[in-house]
Design a protein around this motif. Structure first.
Motif, PDB file in Angstrom:
ATOM      1  N   THR A 173       0.846  -1.193   0.000  1.00 27.52           N
ATOM      2  CA  THR A 173       0.000   0.000   0.000  1.00 27.52           C
ATOM      3  C   THR A 173       0.885   1.249   0.000  1.00 27.52           C
ATOM      4  OG1 THR A 173      -0.043   0.197   2.406  1.00 27.52           O
ATOM      5  CG2 THR A 173      -1.718  -1.247   1.377  1.00 27.52           C
ATOM      6  N   SER A 174       0.296   2.396  -0.247  1.00 25.36           N
ATOM      7  CA  SER A 174       1.059   3.642  -0.189  1.00 25.36           C
ATOM      8  C   SER A 174       1.578   3.861   1.233  1.00 25.36           C
ATOM      9  CB  SER A 174       0.214   4.822  -0.652  1.00 25.36           C
ATOM     10  OG  SER A 174      -0.922   4.971   0.160  1.00 25.36           O
ATOM     11  N   ARG A 175       0.847   3.385   2.234  1.00 25.31           N
ATOM     12  CA  ARG A 175       1.316   3.490   3.620  1.00 25.31           C
ATOM     13  C   ARG A 175       2.589   2.653   3.823  1.00 25.31           C
ATOM     14  NH1 ARG A 175      -2.817   2.326   8.356  1.00 25.31           N
ATOM     15  NH2 ARG A 175      -4.008   2.256   6.456  1.00 25.31           N
ATOM     16  N   ASP A 176       2.658   1.483   3.181  1.00 27.58           N
ATOM     17  CA  ASP A 176       3.861   0.648   3.271  1.00 27.58           C
ATOM     18  C   ASP A 176       5.066   1.375   2.668  1.00 27.58           C
ATOM     19  OD1 ASP A 176       2.409  -1.461   4.422  1.00 27.58           O
ATOM     20  OD2 ASP A 176       2.024  -2.385   2.459  1.00 27.58           O
ATOM     21  N   LEU A 177       4.857   1.960   1.495  1.00 26.54           N
ATOM     22  CA  LEU A 177       5.956   2.694   0.847  1.00 26.54           C
ATOM     23  C   LEU A 177       6.373   3.898   1.681  1.00 26.54           C
ATOM     24  CD1 LEU A 177       4.760   2.422  -2.834  1.00 26.54           C
ATOM     25  CD2 LEU A 177       6.809   1.368  -1.852  1.00 26.54           C
ATOM     26  N   ASP A 178       5.414   4.588   2.284  1.00 18.01           N
ATOM     27  CA  ASP A 178       5.734   5.713   3.161  1.00 18.01           C
ATOM     28  C   ASP A 178       6.553   5.245   4.361  1.00 18.01           C
ATOM     29  OD1 ASP A 178       4.389   7.493   1.529  1.00 18.01           O
ATOM     30  OD2 ASP A 178       2.580   7.558   2.781  1.00 18.01           O
ATOM     31  N   ARG A 179       6.181   4.099   4.910  1.00 19.72           N
ATOM     32  CA  ARG A 179       6.923   3.562   6.064  1.00 19.72           C
ATOM     33  C   ARG A 179       8.359   3.241   5.670  1.00 19.72           C
ATOM     34  NH1 ARG A 179       5.836  -1.995   9.383  1.00 19.72           N
ATOM     35  NH2 ARG A 179       7.597  -1.746  10.778  1.00 19.72           N
ATOM     36  N   LEU A 180       8.544   2.647   4.507  1.00 17.51           N
ATOM     37  CA  LEU A 180       9.901   2.337   4.051  1.00 17.51           C
ATOM     38  C   LEU A 180      10.683   3.622   3.794  1.00 17.51           C
ATOM     39  CD1 LEU A 180      11.805  -0.022   3.388  1.00 17.51           C
ATOM     40  CD2 LEU A 180      11.025   0.144   1.020  1.00 17.51           C
ATOM     41  N   ALA A 181      10.036   4.625   3.225  1.00 16.97           N
ATOM     42  CA  ALA A 181      10.697   5.912   2.967  1.00 16.97           C
ATOM     43  C   ALA A 181      11.100   6.578   4.283  1.00 16.97           C
ATOM     44  CB  ALA A 181       9.789   6.823   2.161  1.00 16.97           C
ATOM     45  N   ARG A 182      10.243   6.532   5.303  1.00 21.76           N
ATOM     46  CA  ARG A 182      10.600   7.102   6.612  1.00 21.76           C
ATOM     47  C   ARG A 182      11.791   6.370   7.211  1.00 21.76           C
ATOM     48  NH1 ARG A 182       5.136   7.059   7.164  1.00 21.76           N
ATOM     49  NH2 ARG A 182       5.185   5.307   8.601  1.00 21.76           N
ATOM     50  N   ALA A 183      11.792   5.056   7.095  1.00 20.65           N
ATOM     51  CA  ALA A 183      12.928   4.282   7.612  1.00 20.65           C
ATOM     52  C   ALA A 183      14.205   4.644   6.858  1.00 20.65           C
ATOM     53  CB  ALA A 183      12.644   2.778   7.502  1.00 20.65           C
ATOM     54  N   ALA A 184      14.086   4.851   5.550  1.00 19.90           N
ATOM     55  CA  ALA A 184      15.252   5.194   4.733  1.00 19.90           C
ATOM     56  C   ALA A 184      15.798   6.568   5.093  1.00 19.90           C
ATOM     57  CB  ALA A 184      14.892   5.151   3.246  1.00 19.90           C
ATOM     58  N   SER A 185      14.944   7.460   5.566  1.00 16.36           N
ATOM     59  CA  SER A 185      15.405   8.807   5.905  1.00 16.36           C
ATOM     60  C   SER A 185      15.891   8.901   7.349  1.00 16.36           C
ATOM     61  CB  SER A 185      14.298   9.830   5.650  1.00 16.36           C
ATOM     62  OG  SER A 185      13.228   9.609   6.538  1.00 16.36           O
ATOM     63  N   SER A 186      15.756   7.823   8.089  1.00 19.22           N
ATOM     64  CA  SER A 186      16.220   7.830   9.478  1.00 19.22           C
ATOM     65  C   SER A 186      17.736   7.689   9.521  1.00 19.22           C
ATOM     66  CB  SER A 186      15.570   6.693  10.268  1.00 19.22           C
ATOM     67  OG  SER A 186      16.034   5.452   9.806  1.00 19.22           O
ATOM     68  N   ASP A 187      18.314   8.081  10.614  1.00 19.68           N
ATOM     69  CA  ASP A 187      19.760   7.954  10.797  1.00 19.68           C
ATOM     70  C   ASP A 187      19.990   7.436  12.207  1.00 19.68           C
ATOM     71  OD1 ASP A 187      22.470   8.085  10.954  1.00 19.68           O
ATOM     72  OD2 ASP A 187      22.642  10.200  10.455  1.00 19.68           O
ATOM     73  N   HIS A 188      20.286   6.164  12.299  1.00 21.84           N
ATOM     74  CA  HIS A 188      20.531   5.525  13.594  1.00 21.84           C
ATOM     75  C   HIS A 188      22.021   5.257  13.723  1.00 21.84           C
ATOM     76  CE1 HIS A 188      16.228   4.982  14.147  1.00 21.84           C
ATOM     77  NE2 HIS A 188      16.178   4.590  12.895  1.00 21.84           N
ATOM     78  N   GLY A 189      22.743   6.213  14.260  1.00 21.62           N
ATOM     79  CA  GLY A 189      24.179   6.022  14.422  1.00 21.62           C
ATOM     80  C   GLY A 189      24.912   5.998  13.109  1.00 21.62           C
ATOM     81  N   GLY A 190      24.408   6.702  12.088  1.00 22.01           N
ATOM     82  CA  GLY A 190      25.119   6.779  10.819  1.00 22.01           C
ATOM     83  C   GLY A 190      24.620   5.818   9.765  1.00 22.01           C
ATOM     84  N   SER A 191      23.710   4.918  10.109  1.00 20.41           N
ATOM     85  CA  SER A 191      23.212   3.979   9.111  1.00 20.41           C
ATOM     86  C   SER A 191      21.718   3.762   9.281  1.00 20.41           C
ATOM     87  CB  SER A 191      23.927   2.638   9.227  1.00 20.41           C
ATOM     88  OG  SER A 191      23.327   1.700   8.342  1.00 20.41           O
ATOM     89  N   ALA A 192      21.013   3.861   8.180  1.00 20.70           N
ATOM     90  CA  ALA A 192      19.575   3.610   8.201  1.00 20.70           C
ATOM     91  C   ALA A 192      19.259   2.147   7.922  1.00 20.70           C
ATOM     92  CB  ALA A 192      18.881   4.493   7.169  1.00 20.70           C
ATOM     93  N   TRP A 193      20.256   1.336   7.589  1.00 22.01           N
ATOM     94  CA  TRP A 193      19.977  -0.042   7.161  1.00 22.01           C
ATOM     95  C   TRP A 193      19.190  -0.862   8.172  1.00 22.01           C
ATOM     96  CZ3 TRP A 193      19.559  -0.025   2.471  1.00 22.01           C
ATOM     97  CH2 TRP A 193      20.502   0.545   1.607  1.00 22.01           C
ATOM     98  N   PRO A 194      19.494  -0.826   9.480  1.00 21.00           N
ATOM     99  CA  PRO A 194      18.669  -1.632  10.403  1.00 21.00           C
ATOM    100  C   PRO A 194      17.186  -1.265  10.331  1.00 21.00           C
ATOM    101  CG  PRO A 194      20.679  -0.922  11.499  1.00 21.00           C
ATOM    102  CD  PRO A 194      20.623  -0.182  10.183  1.00 21.00           C
ATOM    103  N   ALA A 195      16.883   0.021  10.310  1.00 22.96           N
ATOM    104  CA  ALA A 195      15.484   0.455  10.244  1.00 22.96           C
ATOM    105  C   ALA A 195      14.859   0.091   8.911  1.00 22.96           C
ATOM    106  CB  ALA A 195      15.393   1.967  10.485  1.00 22.96           C
ATOM    107  N   VAL A 196      15.605   0.260   7.824  1.00 19.98           N
ATOM    108  CA  VAL A 196      15.089  -0.042   6.484  1.00 19.98           C
ATOM    109  C   VAL A 196      14.792  -1.530   6.344  1.00 19.98           C
ATOM    110  CG1 VAL A 196      15.703  -0.121   4.029  1.00 19.98           C
ATOM    111  CG2 VAL A 196      16.153   1.947   5.368  1.00 19.98           C
ATOM    112  N   LEU A 197      15.750  -2.365   6.714  1.00 25.41           N
ATOM    113  CA  LEU A 197      15.547  -3.811   6.558  1.00 25.41           C
ATOM    114  C   LEU A 197      14.461  -4.330   7.489  1.00 25.41           C
ATOM    115  CD1 LEU A 197      19.207  -5.063   6.039  1.00 25.41           C
ATOM    116  CD2 LEU A 197      17.459  -4.579   4.313  1.00 25.41           C
TER     117      LEU A 197
END
Length: 178
Positions: free
Chosen positions: A12-36
């Motif tokens: 859904t568009s909500r799923d894509l928005d959630r992935l985009a928010r995770a991609a824009s996060s910065d957890h200690g220099g890497s967004a990969w944990p949140a994205v995956l």
């Protein structure tokens, strides 16, 4: 083994928005944990994921979810990862996803190990990544300037659909920035 055609847009568009928010996060220099983590939560049937980014003649594990964190920085030789993909060169460079499940998946793993012989990274993945428990795998290559620069493995217990095009584009953008 087969290259799948693009999956119907099951997100859904909500799923894509959630992935985009995770991609824009910065957890200690890497967004990969949140994205995956978001990717596994969103994608139907997904249980764990591993992202490897190319570093010269090998890929290096840069993100995991559902796998032990000590797999991070594991070096995966380019030639064995290309064999793990198992499809044609054109499919690899055209970013065609590859799905395997059940006996086909375990048979493919066995053929690669037979072809290349004992490899430290296989032993590590078998032991720490519990490869013997794999039931389904989706591999999505990502290209930049005509080269495969990363690949994402998503694992589950049943056949996994391809990622929606919007998700692939978002992930490619994040990979290019890293």
């Amino acid at each position: 083994m087969h290259c799948a055609s693009p999956a119907p847009e099951t997100w859904t568009s909500r799923d894509l928005d959630r992935l985009a928010r995770a991609a824009s996060s910065d957890h200690g220099g890497s967004a990969w944990p949140a994205v995956l983590s978001a990717l596994v939560d969103i994608h139907p049937g997904a249980q764990r994921a591993l992202l490897a980014i190319r570093q010269g003649t090998h890929f290096e594990v840069q993100g995991v979810t559902g796998y032990p964190a000590d797999l991070l920085d594991l070096r995966l030789p380019l030639h064995t990862e290309r064999a793990w993909y198992g499809q044609s060169e054109s499919a690899w460079y055209d970013e065609k996803s590859r799905q395997l499940s059940g006996p086909d998946l375990q048979g493919h793993l066995g053929r690669i190990e037979t072809l290349f012989g004992p490899q430290d990274h296989y032993r590590t993945l078998r032991e720490r990544g519990n490869l013997d428990t794999l039931q389904a795998n989706l591999l999505q290559p990502f290209t930049c300037h005509g080269e495969v620069v990363a690949h994402l493995n998503i694992d589950g217990v049943e056949a996994l659909p391809s990622l929606p095009e919007h998700a692939v584009n978002l992930l490619r953008t994040l990979i290019e920035r890293s």
